[in-house]
Write an enzyme that holds these catalytic residues in place. Structure first.
Site, mmCIF file in Angstrom:
data_model
loop_
_atom_site.group_PDB
_atom_site.id
_atom_site.type_symbol
_atom_site.label_atom_id
_atom_site.label_comp_id
_atom_site.label_asym_id
_atom_site.label_seq_id
_atom_site.Cartn_x
_atom_site.Cartn_y
_atom_site.Cartn_z
ATOM 1 N N GLU A 427 0.837 -1.197 0.000
ATOM 2 C CA GLU A 427 0.000 0.000 0.000
ATOM 3 C C GLU A 427 0.877 1.254 0.000
ATOM 4 O OE1 GLU A 427 -3.323 2.402 2.587
ATOM 5 O OE2 GLU A 427 -2.077 0.859 3.528
ATOM 6 N N GLU A 458 -3.666 -6.709 4.142
ATOM 7 C CA GLU A 458 -2.365 -7.349 4.368
ATOM 8 C C GLU A 458 -2.363 -8.812 3.950
ATOM 9 O OE1 GLU A 458 -2.417 -3.595 6.122
ATOM 10 O OE2 GLU A 458 -3.811 -5.258 6.561
ATOM 11 N N GLN A 480 2.763 -1.908 5.881
ATOM 12 C CA GLN A 480 2.977 -0.506 6.223
ATOM 13 C C GLN A 480 3.341 -0.279 7.683
ATOM 14 O OE1 GLN A 480 -0.202 2.767 5.634
ATOM 15 N NE2 GLN A 480 0.910 2.590 3.699
ATOM 16 N N HIS A 529 0.758 2.623 15.233
ATOM 17 C CA HIS A 529 1.912 3.077 14.474
ATOM 18 C C HIS A 529 3.193 2.994 15.306
ATOM 19 C CE1 HIS A 529 -1.710 5.073 12.864
ATOM 20 N NE2 HIS A 529 -1.190 4.697 11.717
#
Length: 745
Positions: A427, A458, A480, A529
């Site tokens: 992505e 994914e 990612q 993240h």
């Protein structure tokens, strides 16, 4: 529950009924009906019809033999294919060179494919698998699977629907390899066949895979895949709602839908051939819905009486596909009823004789014998491959100071120049160049056929990579964020890492998956993240986990991983520390001490080798990732207090560099493991265990992040390991003294 005796009796009585009702041949004469034997049966000519019947018989009697072997104490797998023998018609509608990824009720398909290709005894293959025999030619007794390189059948695990993303990747790769001018494992006009049950269509993996195939086709890209749902109406004991499969998949964009009675050999063959022709001609996906029945329960231990009525079982018996094929053969004069029974008994005797012979087969007897195919390593060959030079112009001059992100970008460019079959995708990796700019400029330089964006899924990203590697490409996908990997981890654990194990190396999945992860991002993130959970990766046998922290190591280790994928089929997870992507300084702002010269192509880091900073005699700090920078900062502070340290960057989290670790531990006698992952399930557990198993007798302590998800903002500093934490832990370890005879080997 339908038992072996029930199925056998019902078939015999059914054929006897055909005799008493009259057929093309004279009752009991044993002779076929002359010229009628040469008349094609719809799309089935007599020879094909007989091949179909023989494949069905082989599969049915192998199921019977598996139950018998279990009673003898030498049968370990009883999930059979009885009732699903209509998939033999599917096999005969395909070519033996069409790659097939099959689910566990595909015995008749496997038998029919073996007959198509010739030279393979499918019954022996399957029975040796049931017996877990070491000379079983597919998985070597490691598991009962359908698979053989000669038959273009790729072995699959029993994990529900986990093979569908890989199948999509195989289909995508056929046209992509041709476009790139690289060699493909399959013919250019091949059709990929992927079979699964009706319960599987509800699994998120199946839904995602079929969606990704439709999405690809919707964009006008070739996607020659035939999804085959063998619908027996049950998921072990849970019924599939009536008409659900048709409603769910009968009207999807870019997905042609075909449906028929899988128990009717003529209808199954004709519809399968129509579906295959559609896919082969249009290079677009299709969904073939075969209505089937299930005999002998889900497996040998399944008591159907607990959830099925006698009338339901009886209704299924009336749809027995073997009896339907016998009816077809006798009604058209290809065989008389007596010849049907003779053929049935002859096959029974042959299969039982093979089963008796299999009882004497040798099992696997040693752990090294079992693990041999998991992760073959040829470090010398890998080193040679890693040091190959690119013919492309240099992205960055050797020796130019670079960041971690720049080093990875330049190395990907170098590798794309060296390996024409290499593809980089995920992505946002294409036009945008990645969220953090790591792949910036690569698509512009190498084209959208080699560097491209994917769906936000994914499982589909990894499945695409698995199919690409299986087909002859060299995939380097990106996940990612580490937190996004976990919902697709089985594509690494259950599919990628097991393929060589279940095929004895006949098939392999060369793969380097780049994963941005770890914590310490500032001004952004939170848990999704800033994820520091790597336990699920470290638990996968054979998976290489690379964890570079410095720019020069990132370049050299990426070259190693790609070389290992190309030469040994190695599956690697390349963990990239987000917080260090663009870091330039180590101690003070502007010192540029975290930059490193871009290494020459000859630079190579062997898998499982660590890197040491300093020669201190008082304390060894063993760490990785962000921990390297933290430890170097802590070591400088400790040195100001008169404590001399050395910092060991593990670099590889699997396999751990135990020899290097032990050497550096013995150099000081005291080891502090600095682990940015969690205390429970983190890397430090493996490091301490490795020291203990190796006989280290010095003092060992660990400092880790807290057993918590990473919160947003500055609160993250409360759970992640810090320079201050390392200082305090080091002081406590030093004040506690060392263990006895710590320097002894």
């Amino acid at each position: 529950m339908s038992a072996v005796d029930d199925l056998d009796r019902h078939f015999r009585e059914g054929v006897a009924g055909l005799r008493s009702a009259g057929s093309a041949g004279s009752a009991g004469s044993g002779e076929p009906a002359g010229e009628a034997a040469h008349v094609p049966v719809g799309g089935l000519d007599p020879r094909t019809a007989l091949d179909l019947f023989d494949a069905q018989l082989e599969s049915r009697h192998t199921d019977f033999a598996a139950r018998w072997m279990q009673q003898q104490g030498r049968g370990y797998y009883t999930i059979g294919s009885s009732g699903h023998e209509g998939n033999a018609a599917l096999a005969l509608a395909l070519r033996p060179t069409d790659p097939a990824l099959l689910h566990y009720r595909s015995g008749a398909f496997y038998c029919a494919r073996a007959r198509q290709a010739g030279g393979v005894d499918a019954v022996r293959d399957m029975l040796l698998g049931v017996a877990a025999a070491a000379d079983e030619p597919i998985a070597g007794g490691r598991h009962k699977v359908f698979g053989r390189h000669e038959l273009a059948v790729v072995p699959q695990t029993s994990t529900i629907a986990s093979h569908l993303p890989r199948a999509v990747g195989v289909a995508w790769s056929i046209a992509r390899a041709k476009r790139l001018g690289t060699q493909c494992a399959w013919p250019a006009d091949a059709v990929v066949c992927c079979t699964f049950g009706d319960a599987s269509v509800n699994h998120s993996t199946a839904a995602g895979a079929i969606n990704s195939a439709c999405n690809t086709a919707f964009q006008g890209l070739p996607m020659p895949i035939l999804f085959v749902c063998e619908d027996n109406g049950l998921g072990i004991s849970v019924p599939t709602p009536q008409d659900w499969v048709r409603q769910a998949y009968g009207n999807r964009p870019s997905l042609a839908y075909f449906a028929t009675d899988g128990c009717d050999p003529q209808a199954a063959f004709e519809t399968a051939r129509e579906a295959v022709t559609h896919v082969r001609k249009n290079r677009q996906p299709a969904f073939l819905h075969l209505s089937m029945v299930r005999f002998l329960g889900h497996a040998g231990s399944d008591a159907e009486a607990a959830y099925r009525t006698p009338s339901e079982v009886a209704a299924d018996l009336e749809r027995d596909p073997l009896l339907a094929t016998a009816r077809l053969l006798t009604s058209t004069g290809i065989l008389t009823p007596q010849q049907v029974l003779d053929r049935y008994d002859e096959m029974s005797g042959r299969v039982l004789a093979a089963a008796k012979e299999t009882l004497d087969s040798e099992p696997l007897t040693a752990a090294p014998q079992i693990t041999a195919p998991i992760a073959p390593r040829r470090p010398d060959v890998v080193a040679t491959t890693a040091r190959r030079r690119t013919t492309e112009p240099a992205t960055a001059p050797v020796g130019e100071p670079v960041t971690v992100a720049q080093a990875i970008n330049h190395t990907l460019a170098d590798l794309l120049g060296i390996h024409p079959e290499m593809v980089v995708f995920g992505e946002d990796v294409g036009r945008k160049g990645g969220v953090y700019g790591v792949t910036r400029g690569l698509q512009r330089r190498f084209g959208s056929a080699r560097v491209f964006d994917t769906l936000l899924d994914e499982q589909s990203i990894l499945g695409l990579a698995l199919g690409a590697g299986l087909s002859g490409l060299l995939p380097v996908p990106e996940i990612q964020y580490l937190a996004y990997l976990h919902n697709a981890a089985d594509q690494l654990r259950g599919e990628a890492a097991t393929l060589q194990f279940f095929s004895q190396g006949q098939y392999r999945n060369p793969l380097v998956v780049r994963i941005a992860g770890y914590g310490y991002q500032r001004g952004f993130g939170g848990h999704f993240h800033n994820d520091n959970a790597v336990g699920a990766l470290r638990d996968i046998p054979g998976l290489v986990i690379a964890s570079p922290s410095r720019p020069d190591d990132a370049a050299a280790m990426l070259r190693t991983c790609v070389a290992a994928a190309k030469t040994d089929g190695t599956v690697s997870a390349f963990l990239e520390p987000i917080a260090l992507y663009h870091t330039r300084d180590l101690h003070e702002e502007g010192d540029n001490a975290w930059l490193a010269p871009y290494p020459s192509p000859a630079s190579h880091v062997p898998i499982g080798r660590a890197r040491t900073y300093g020669t201190g005699k008082d304390l060894t700090l063993a760490t990785f990732g962000n921990g390297v920078r933290i430890s170097l900062q802590a070591a400088r502070r400790l040195e100001q207090q008169g404590v001399s340290c050395r910092v060991l960057d593990l670099r590889w989290l699997s396999p751990l560099p135990v020899d290097d670790l032990l050497r550096e531990a013995r150099a000081t006698g005291r080891v502090l493991v600095v682990d940015e992952t969690r205390r429970t399930g983190g890397v430090s557990e493996g490091v301490v265990t490795g020291l203990t198993d190796a006989g280290f007798r010095g003092a060992v302590r660990r400092v880790t992040s807290v057993d918590s998800f990473v919160p947003l903002g500055k609160a993250a500093e409360l759970v992640l390991v810090s320079v201050g934490d390392v200082e305090r832990a080091a002081e406590e370890l030093l004040s506690a003294g060392s263990g006895p005879d710590w320097s002894s080997p």
